[in-house]
Design a protein around this motif. Structure first.
Motif, PDB file in Angstrom:
ATOM      1  N   GLY A   1     -44.651  -2.987 -51.478  1.00 18.62           N
ATOM      2  CA  GLY A   1     -45.945  -2.294 -51.578  1.00 18.62           C
ATOM      3  C   GLY A   1     -46.772  -2.341 -50.306  1.00 18.62           C
ATOM      4  N   HIS A   2     -46.336  -3.157 -49.340  1.00 17.43           N
ATOM      5  CA  HIS A   2     -47.084  -3.230 -48.084  1.00 17.43           C
ATOM      6  C   HIS A   2     -46.817  -2.034 -47.187  1.00 17.43           C
ATOM      7  N   ILE A   3     -45.776  -1.256 -47.556  1.00 17.43           N
ATOM      8  CA  ILE A   3     -45.373  -0.171 -46.650  1.00 17.43           C
ATOM      9  C   ILE A   3     -46.048   1.140 -47.001  1.00 17.43           C
ATOM     10  N   ARG A   4     -46.651   1.769 -45.994  1.00 18.67           N
ATOM     11  CA  ARG A   4     -47.088   3.160 -46.120  1.00 18.67           C
ATOM     12  C   ARG A   4     -46.283   3.924 -45.091  1.00 18.67           C
ATOM     13  N   TYR A   5     -45.673   5.017 -45.500  1.00 17.69           N
ATOM     14  CA  TYR A   5     -44.914   5.745 -44.488  1.00 17.69           C
ATOM     15  C   TYR A   5     -45.377   7.187 -44.370  1.00 17.69           C
ATOM     16  N   PHE A   6     -45.175   7.720 -43.194  1.00 22.43           N
ATOM     17  CA  PHE A   6     -45.592   9.088 -42.878  1.00 22.43           C
ATOM     18  C   PHE A   6     -44.429   9.737 -42.158  1.00 22.43           C
ATOM     19  N   SER A   7     -43.948  10.831 -42.695  1.00 19.24           N
ATOM     20  CA  SER A   7     -42.793  11.455 -42.065  1.00 19.24           C
ATOM     21  C   SER A   7     -43.190  12.815 -41.491  1.00 19.24           C
ATOM     22  N   PHE A   8     -42.983  12.987 -40.197  1.00 21.11           N
ATOM     23  CA  PHE A   8     -43.393  14.222 -39.520  1.00 21.11           C
ATOM     24  C   PHE A   8     -42.471  15.389 -39.885  1.00 21.11           C
ATOM     25  N   SER A   9     -43.004  16.599 -39.714  1.00 21.15           N
ATOM     26  CA  SER A   9     -42.226  17.798 -40.009  1.00 21.15           C
ATOM     27  C   SER A   9     -41.184  18.086 -38.933  1.00 21.15           C
ATOM     28  N   ARG A  10     -41.346  17.458 -37.771  1.00 18.72           N
ATOM     29  CA  ARG A  10     -40.355  17.550 -36.681  1.00 18.72           C
ATOM     30  C   ARG A  10     -40.629  16.402 -35.717  1.00 18.72           C
ATOM     31  N   ASN A  11     -39.884  16.349 -34.603  1.00 17.80           N
ATOM     32  CA  ASN A  11     -40.125  15.307 -33.611  1.00 17.80           C
ATOM     33  C   ASN A  11     -41.328  15.683 -32.741  1.00 17.80           C
ATOM     34  N   PHE A  12     -42.387  14.899 -32.841  1.00 23.21           N
ATOM     35  CA  PHE A  12     -43.601  15.190 -32.060  1.00 23.21           C
ATOM     36  C   PHE A  12     -43.743  14.241 -30.866  1.00 23.21           C
ATOM     37  N   GLY A  13     -42.906  13.222 -30.800  1.00 20.41           N
ATOM     38  CA  GLY A  13     -42.988  12.266 -29.682  1.00 20.41           C
ATOM     39  C   GLY A  13     -43.738  11.002 -30.075  1.00 20.41           C
ATOM     40  N   LYS A  14     -43.482   9.942 -29.308  1.00 18.67           N
ATOM     41  CA  LYS A  14     -44.057   8.641 -29.653  1.00 18.67           C
ATOM     42  C   LYS A  14     -45.583   8.628 -29.582  1.00 18.67           C
ATOM     43  N   GLU A  15     -46.127   9.369 -28.632  1.00 17.83           N
ATOM     44  CA  GLU A  15     -47.586   9.401 -28.494  1.00 17.83           C
ATOM     45  C   GLU A  15     -48.231   9.955 -29.776  1.00 17.83           C
TER      46      GLU A  15
ATOM     47  N   TYR B   1     -50.633   8.100 -32.528  1.00 13.67           N
ATOM     48  CA  TYR B   1     -51.934   8.679 -32.892  1.00 13.67           C
ATOM     49  C   TYR B   1     -52.056   8.810 -34.409  1.00 13.67           C
ATOM     50  N   ALA B   2     -50.977   9.281 -35.047  1.00 10.42           N
ATOM     51  CA  ALA B   2     -50.990   9.388 -36.514  1.00 10.42           C
ATOM     52  C   ALA B   2     -51.226   8.016 -37.134  1.00 10.42           C
ATOM     53  N   GLY B   3     -50.604   7.004 -36.542  1.00 10.40           N
ATOM     54  CA  GLY B   3     -50.796   5.631 -37.032  1.00 10.40           C
ATOM     55  C   GLY B   3     -52.248   5.202 -36.903  1.00 10.40           C
ATOM     56  N   PHE B   4     -52.828   5.442 -35.742  1.00 11.70           N
ATOM     57  CA  PHE B   4     -54.230   5.054 -35.530  1.00 11.70           C
ATOM     58  C   PHE B   4     -55.152   5.780 -36.517  1.00 11.70           C
ATOM     59  N   CYS B   5     -54.869   7.078 -36.739  1.00 15.22           N
ATOM     60  CA  CYS B   5     -55.728   7.860 -37.644  1.00 15.22           C
ATOM     61  C   CYS B   5     -55.653   7.336 -39.074  1.00 15.22           C
ATOM     62  N   ASN B   6     -54.508   6.776 -39.453  1.00 16.16           N
ATOM     63  CA  ASN B   6     -54.310   6.387 -40.846  1.00 16.16           C
ATOM     64  C   ASN B   6     -54.394   4.884 -41.117  1.00 16.16           C
TER      65      ASN B   6
ATOM     66  N   TYR C   1     -49.966  16.157 -34.750  1.00 14.14           N
ATOM     67  CA  TYR C   1     -48.824  15.879 -35.623  1.00 14.14           C
ATOM     68  C   TYR C   1     -49.010  16.580 -36.965  1.00 14.14           C
ATOM     69  N   ILE C   2     -47.909  16.783 -37.675  1.00 12.16           N
ATOM     70  CA  ILE C   2     -47.969  17.325 -39.035  1.00 12.16           C
ATOM     71  C   ILE C   2     -47.106  16.429 -39.921  1.00 12.16           C
ATOM     72  N   ILE C   3     -47.709  15.896 -40.958  1.00 10.91           N
ATOM     73  CA  ILE C   3     -46.963  15.016 -41.861  1.00 10.91           C
ATOM     74  C   ILE C   3     -46.400  15.850 -43.010  1.00 10.91           C
TER      75      ILE C   3
ATOM     76  N   ASP D   1     -48.405   8.013 -49.342  1.00  9.19           N
ATOM     77  CA  ASP D   1     -49.838   7.792 -49.440  1.00  9.19           C
ATOM     78  C   ASP D   1     -50.542   9.142 -49.636  1.00  9.19           C
ATOM     79  N   GLU D   2     -51.059   9.347 -50.840  1.00 15.20           N
ATOM     80  CA  GLU D   2     -51.700  10.635 -51.171  1.00 15.20           C
ATOM     81  C   GLU D   2     -52.894  10.938 -50.273  1.00 15.20           C
ATOM     82  N   ALA D   3     -53.589   9.854 -49.880  1.00 16.64           N
ATOM     83  CA  ALA D   3     -54.832  10.039 -49.119  1.00 16.64           C
ATOM     84  C   ALA D   3     -54.589  10.191 -47.620  1.00 16.64           C
ATOM     85  N   ALA D   4     -53.332  10.259 -47.209  1.00 18.37           N
ATOM     86  CA  ALA D   4     -53.041  10.296 -45.771  1.00 18.37           C
ATOM     87  C   ALA D   4     -53.642  11.518 -45.105  1.00 18.37           C
ATOM     88  N   LYS D   5     -54.034  11.333 -43.854  1.00 22.40           N
ATOM     89  CA  LYS D   5     -54.532  12.465 -43.076  1.00 22.40           C
ATOM     90  C   LYS D   5     -53.291  13.241 -42.612  1.00 22.40           C
ATOM     91  N   LYS D   6     -53.006  14.349 -43.329  1.00 24.90           N
ATOM     92  CA  LYS D   6     -51.706  15.017 -43.153  1.00 24.90           C
ATOM     93  C   LYS D   6     -51.558  15.751 -41.821  1.00 24.90           C
TER      94      LYS D   6
END
Ligand code: UDP
Ligand code: MG
Length: 317
Positions: A62-76, A80-85, A303-305, A310-315
């Motif tokens: 339950g500690h894991i929240r994951y976000f999967s991008f629609s394509r490869n957007f790069g590490k940066e 950023y998606a991590g910081f936003c969420n 990025y696009i998730i 996580d339903e509340a994620a900033k997609k």
């Protein structure tokens, strides 16, 4: 009193082999620490089984929240998606390949809890296991960028760092599209403690960087954080005009005093080609900046998730 929350952001691109090893080690370290934690796995459009690995880990933990991008957007973009969420009072970024040893986390936490620092960053003091030519260019790059930009960029700095909430909010507020995190961390300031450690080689899988990608990354870094190349181009222009003017005076005087023996066709051609080349180069430099301005002005999301637990994620962000 509630325990403080630590968010661990882990960008993952084709890390199906390394990820389970990282997860095991990270949980082992985190469970011994005196804080709550969440693991944010960002799947950056992997083409292997990384997403399946993340899904199966998150179904058990339950500690894991994951976000999967629609394509490869790069590490940066992944960072950023991590910081936003991230929801933590403290946030850390780590690679999934164990090159950022999780065992350093307790020490980093201790340093930040002392209240003396806002962030604890890590720096490789050796570049063991890296091709010597790559190390040489890297060192030159750091010397150059520090001379010509106002962001303080430390040689050997990793993206692996632990930060306080305020610092994360400042990073999110830097919404530029062309991101160069090493520069952003330096630019926003705050009190940073540097923790040196010996380079660790990746546990499994392969690095996503080759020499040319690194060159491009270095050039992007310089263009994002320095206007010096533009200034150099204009100084060159001014210098050349001055030289040409002096040369003109010299030719006129020579003509008046000594007549006009026709010679020097080859040298004239050389000068024309040389100056033509220099002009093209300067136009190219200016073009790089215009291209950056162009991508910035489109205001595209970073990025696009496409999938998350996580339903509340900033997609889109
Ligand atoms: N990574 C990513 N997107 C990319 C490339 C890399 O999220 O397009 C992640 C990768 O999964 C790893 C981290 O960024 O967790 C660092 O990548 P890598 O180990 O290839 O870089 P190196 O350590 O060789 O500099
Ligand atoms: Mg690595």
């Amino acid at each position: 009193m509630d325990k403080l929350l630590l968010s661990l952001i882990v960008p993952c691109y084709n890390e199906e082999e390394a990820l389970p090893l990282f997860y095991k080690e990270a949980v082992c370290v985190l469970s011994k620490m005196d804080c709550d934690y969440e693991l944010l796995f960002i799947n950056d459009g992997s083409s292997d089984g990384t997403l399946e690995v993340i899904r199966s880990l998150s179904s058990k933990d339950g500690h894991i929240r994951y976000f999967s991008f629609s394509r490869n957007f790069g590490k940066e973009a992944a960072m950023y998606a991590g910081f936003c969420n991230a929801r933590g009072d403290f946030v850390a970024v780590m690679d999934a390949d164990m090159q950022d040893p999780p065992s350093l986390l307790p020490q980093m936490m201790e340093l930040i809890a002392s209240g003396e620092y806002d962030s604890v960053a890590t720096r490789r003091v050796s570049r063991k296991g890296e091709p010597p030519i790559r190390s040489w260019f890297a060192r030159k790059f750091y010397r150059l960028i520090n001379r010509i930009s106002d962001a303080d960029i430390v040689d050997g700095a990793r993206d692996f760092r632990l930060m306080k909430r305020e610092m994360v909010d400042s990073i999110v507020a830097m919404g530029e599209y062309n991101r160069f995190s090493k520069g952003i961390f330096g630019w926003i300031g705050y009190r940073t403690c540097w923790l040196p450690y010996e380079n660790v080689e990746r546990v499994a899988g392969e690095t996503k960087w080759n020499f040319w990608k690194l060159c491009k990354y270095a050039i992007d870094g310089i263009i994002n954080f320095s206007e010096t190349p533009l200034n150099i181009a204009s100084y060159f222009g001014m210098g050349m005009t001055m030289v040409a003017f002096l040369f003109l005076i010299f030719i006129v005087i020579r003509r008046v005093c000594f007549g006009d023996p026709v010679a020097g066709w080859a040298s004239t051609m050389c000068v024309i080609i040389f100056i033509g080349g220099l002009q093209m180069f300067c136009v190219g430099v200016i073009g790089r900046y215009i291209a950056k301005t162009y991508t910035e002005s489109k205001h595209r999301p970073h990025y696009i998730i496409a999938e998350s637990n996580d339903e509340a994620a900033k997609k889109i962000g």
